[in-house]
Design an enzyme around this catalytic site. Sequence first.
Site, PDB file in Angstrom:
ATOM      1  CG  ASP A 144      -1.821   1.194   1.296  1.00 33.94           C
ATOM      2  OD1 ASP A 144      -1.509   2.230   0.658  1.00 33.94           O
ATOM      3  OD2 ASP A 144      -2.856   1.102   1.987  1.00 33.94           O
ATOM      4  CB  VAL A 145       1.838   3.715  -2.628  1.00 37.10           C
ATOM      5  CG1 VAL A 145       2.252   2.734  -3.701  1.00 37.10           C
ATOM      6  CG2 VAL A 145       0.454   4.319  -2.912  1.00 37.10           C
ATOM      7  CG  ASN A 169       1.402   2.888 -12.770  1.00 39.68           C
ATOM      8  OD1 ASN A 169       0.987   3.512 -13.741  1.00 39.68           O
ATOM      9  ND2 ASN A 169       0.742   1.843 -12.273  1.00 39.68           N
ATOM     10  CE1 TYR A 197      -5.963  10.824 -10.965  1.00 40.51           C
ATOM     11  CE2 TYR A 197      -6.024  12.475 -12.705  1.00 40.51           C
ATOM     12  CZ  TYR A 197      -5.668  11.210 -12.256  1.00 40.51           C
ATOM     13  OH  TYR A 197      -5.004  10.348 -13.107  1.00 40.51           O
ATOM     14  CE  LYS A 211      -2.184  10.815 -11.121  1.00 37.57           C
ATOM     15  NZ  LYS A 211      -1.218   9.721 -11.002  1.00 37.57           N
TER      16      LYS A 211
HETATM   17  P1  NAD Z   1      -5.768   1.234 -12.767  1.00 37.18           P
HETATM   18  O1  NAD Z   1      -6.880   1.559 -11.858  1.00 37.18           O
HETATM   19  O2  NAD Z   1      -5.960   0.155 -13.797  1.00 37.18           O
HETATM   20  O3  NAD Z   1      -4.426   0.890 -11.967  1.00 37.18           O
HETATM   21  C1  NAD Z   1      -4.060   1.531 -10.800  1.00 37.18           C
HETATM   22  C2  NAD Z   1      -3.301   0.548  -9.941  1.00 37.18           C
HETATM   23  O4  NAD Z   1      -2.876   1.222  -8.752  1.00 37.18           O
HETATM   24  C3  NAD Z   1      -4.173  -0.635  -9.528  1.00 37.18           C
HETATM   25  O5  NAD Z   1      -3.485  -1.846  -9.718  1.00 37.18           O
HETATM   26  C4  NAD Z   1      -4.415  -0.364  -8.053  1.00 37.18           C
HETATM   27  O6  NAD Z   1      -4.620  -1.529  -7.276  1.00 37.18           O
HETATM   28  C5  NAD Z   1      -3.133   0.367  -7.670  1.00 37.18           C
HETATM   29  N1  NAD Z   1      -3.298   1.109  -6.419  1.00 37.18           N
HETATM   30  C6  NAD Z   1      -4.290   1.968  -6.084  1.00 37.18           C
HETATM   31  N2  NAD Z   1      -4.122   2.407  -4.832  1.00 37.18           N
HETATM   32  C7  NAD Z   1      -2.989   1.813  -4.355  1.00 37.18           C
HETATM   33  C8  NAD Z   1      -2.282   1.869  -3.123  1.00 37.18           C
HETATM   34  N3  NAD Z   1      -2.726   2.603  -2.090  1.00 37.18           N
HETATM   35  N4  NAD Z   1      -1.151   1.147  -3.003  1.00 37.18           N
HETATM   36  C9  NAD Z   1      -0.699   0.374  -4.018  1.00 37.18           C
HETATM   37  N5  NAD Z   1      -1.333   0.270  -5.203  1.00 37.18           N
HETATM   38  C10 NAD Z   1      -2.466   0.978  -5.361  1.00 37.18           C
HETATM   39  O7  NAD Z   1      -5.421   2.609 -13.503  1.00 37.18           O
HETATM   40  P2  NAD Z   1      -4.329   2.962 -14.642  1.00 37.18           P
HETATM   41  O8  NAD Z   1      -5.078   3.587 -15.758  1.00 37.18           O
HETATM   42  O9  NAD Z   1      -3.458   1.827 -14.909  1.00 37.18           O
HETATM   43  O10 NAD Z   1      -3.530   4.127 -13.887  1.00 37.18           O
HETATM   44  C11 NAD Z   1      -2.127   4.054 -13.617  1.00 37.18           C
HETATM   45  C12 NAD Z   1      -1.602   5.456 -13.372  1.00 37.18           C
HETATM   46  O11 NAD Z   1      -1.788   6.257 -14.552  1.00 37.18           O
HETATM   47  C13 NAD Z   1      -2.296   6.210 -12.242  1.00 37.18           C
HETATM   48  O12 NAD Z   1      -1.354   6.942 -11.491  1.00 37.18           O
HETATM   49  C14 NAD Z   1      -3.237   7.146 -12.971  1.00 37.18           C
HETATM   50  O13 NAD Z   1      -3.557   8.290 -12.219  1.00 37.18           O
HETATM   51  C15 NAD Z   1      -2.421   7.473 -14.206  1.00 37.18           C
HETATM   52  N6  NAD Z   1      -3.228   7.929 -15.342  1.00 37.18           N
HETATM   53  C16 NAD Z   1      -4.211   7.133 -15.862  1.00 37.18           C
HETATM   54  C17 NAD Z   1      -4.969   7.613 -16.922  1.00 37.18           C
HETATM   55  C18 NAD Z   1      -6.110   6.816 -17.508  1.00 37.18           C
HETATM   56  O14 NAD Z   1      -6.955   7.395 -18.194  1.00 37.18           O
HETATM   57  N7  NAD Z   1      -6.202   5.527 -17.290  1.00 37.18           N
HETATM   58  C19 NAD Z   1      -4.711   8.868 -17.476  1.00 37.18           C
HETATM   59  C20 NAD Z   1      -3.689   9.646 -16.918  1.00 37.18           C
HETATM   60  C21 NAD Z   1      -2.947   9.151 -15.852  1.00 37.18           C
END
Ligand code: NAD
Length: 249
Positions: A62-63, A89, A154, A158
């Site tokens: 858990d980050v 990430n 958010y 970010k």
């Molecule tokens: P996702 O929801 O598929 O993956 C996020 C991962 O983070 C999941 O595996 C989740 O279990 C993990 N996570 C969440 N809280 C956590 C915690 N407290 N400790 C450890 N792990 C935790 O989403 P994604 O699209 O793969 O997003 C990955 C990154 O990219 C994120 O930082 C997100 O903000 C960023 N992002 C995503 C998008 C998009 O549209 N999908 C766009 C811009 C930025």
Amino acid sequence: MRLENKVAIVTGGASGLGEATAKLFAAEGAKVIIADVLEQEGREIEAEISETGGIGLFVRLDVTDENQWEEVVATAVSRFGKLDALVNNAGISGSDPDMTNTVAWDRLMEINAKGVFLGVKTAIPELRKGGGGAIVNISSISGVIGQEYVHMGYSASKGAVRLLTKSAAVQYAGDGIRVNSVHPGVMDPMRTSKITATSRVRDQMLDSVPLGRVGTRLEVANAVLFLASDEASYITGAELMVDGGFTAN
Ligand code: NAD
């Protein structure tokens, strides 16, 4: 291979962009720690990596928990001997229907911003021991511009990632540690996305993408790979948009 003999931690590696990054890193020769709260998914990805001849290890993290961060970095060292790269990430979405929800603000800042700070803080001593390394922090286009359907927390979280990246880049350049941020645009929705996962909002967002389509996980993972690799040896403090031109508009 572009990450041969490197050891990397990818947080949020059990899903989405993190999963794609962990698999790509392993395919490029890295030993990868998949660090996530999702245990079953993380173990499945560990197995998929090993089935394709790569080396992956799931570790629960858990980050937001500093002690768990220390355990993950210690595991990288005890299992693989060192740490070369960290990809921060893990994150949660800000598409809460209530854009002024204070609980959501706290949670967003805790996971998306403080989680990255704790990762940087914990990895630095180990990277320094190895004579340097690379940290890649996943921000978002929301860390650069405001968006109608995204919680202020958010964007704030970010934006914090964007600037803590530059701050760490300046502070640890002398240790040979490069720190950069990647800013994905319109991608497949996150697990926690609500409003931004609806077709109405997605269509509206896509109208602002000059390349006219959603980005793929691999397109983000490729950018992360480049910044984590020695090919990016003179790049630190940079913010790399992977957004089809969204923020150039
Ligand atoms: P996702 O929801 O598929 O993956 C996020 C991962 O983070 C999941 O595996 C989740 O279990 C993990 N996570 C969440 N809280 C956590 C915690 N407290 N400790 C450890 N792990 C935790 O989403 P994604 O699209 O793969 O997003 C990955 C990154 O990219 C994120 O930082 C997100 O903000 C960023 N992002 C995503 C998008 C998009 O549209 N999908 C766009 C811009 C930025």
